[in-house]
Design a protein around this motif. Structure first.
Motif: not given
Ligand code: DC
Length: 219
Positions: A100, A178, A182-184, A187, A189
């Motif tokens: 991350s 998770t 949800n990392r900046e 992420p 997706r």
């Protein structure tokens, strides 16, 4: 299929690497496991006693991918083949955090883009369709239930002679998902133009055939 790239993304233990390897072999393409790159950096991070400054660590790191006919992709970190250590528990537990961090992502993503510049690559990861290869000719977003993913991971482990607890594996996989979602920076997706492929209850052959059918439909 030397003229296309295939991006394969999805959550932890969704079967991406098994499928990506098969698809690459069928199409005479090269498979690139990007998770292994993040794992190699994590391995170094843990070995140098958890440095505070990740940028320094990255500035002092060389990472190369080579291919062995029997073992497939090998990761050479600072001149050492670290491939056998990348699935160790402590690496798995810390990799989401290390991956991350901005210097780590810039370093890895640049390498991945270079590797894919000449096409003919099947690359799996979390941000391949969205960030690394947004122009990939085919993008697959592979999912499966947590239960099934944990069972597959348990079987993998068994084959490697490692005992593991199913509930613990479920927890570890969910936790990693998770964090990765949800990392900046970039992420996990689905790319808008990716095809979602749910592999729950499907065999490796079925999933491979499905992807090959998408490839055959490309212009
Ligand atoms: O696919 P894997 O389990 O070997 O990936 C290990 C970790 O590396 C995963 O939890 C998130 C990170 N990763 C990433 O951030 N981006 C990628 N393209 C591939 C992996």
């Amino acid at each position: 299929m030397k003229s296309i790239n295939i991006a394969l993304d999805g959550p932890a233990a969704a079967g991406k690497s098994t499928i990506a390897k098969r698809v690459a072999a069928k199409l005479s393409m090269i498979y690139v496991d990007t998770g292994a790159m993040y794992r190699a950096i994590t391995y170094k991070y843990l070995r140098v006693n958890q440095p505070k400054n990740i940028q320094h660590l990255i500035d002092d790191t060389t990472l190369e991918l080579t291919y062995d006919e029997e073992q497939g992709q090998l990761i050479i970190l600072d001149g050492e083949n670290v491939t056998p250590f990348l699935r160790e528990n402590d690496v798995t537990q810390h990799v989401s955090y290390v991956a991350s961090q901005e210097p780590v992502r810039t370093f890895a993503v640049n390498k991945q883009k270079e590797l894919a510049a000449k096409k003919g690559i099947v690359m799996d990861g979390r941000d391949i369709g969205t960030v690394v290869l947004p122009d990939a000719e085919l993008k697959i977003y592979m999912i499966a239930s947590v239960e099934e993913r944990a069972k597959r991971r348990q079987l993998d482990n068994e084959e490697r002679g490692i005992d593991s607890n199913l509930e613990q594996l479920k927890e570890e996989i969910s936790k990693r998902d998770t964090f990765d979602m949800n990392r900046e920076i970039s992420p996990l997706r689905k790319a808008e133009d990716a095809i979602t492929l749910d592999t729950t209850g499907k065999s490796i052959d079925e999933v491979t055939t499905e992807i090959l059918s998408y490839v055959s439909k490309l212009n």
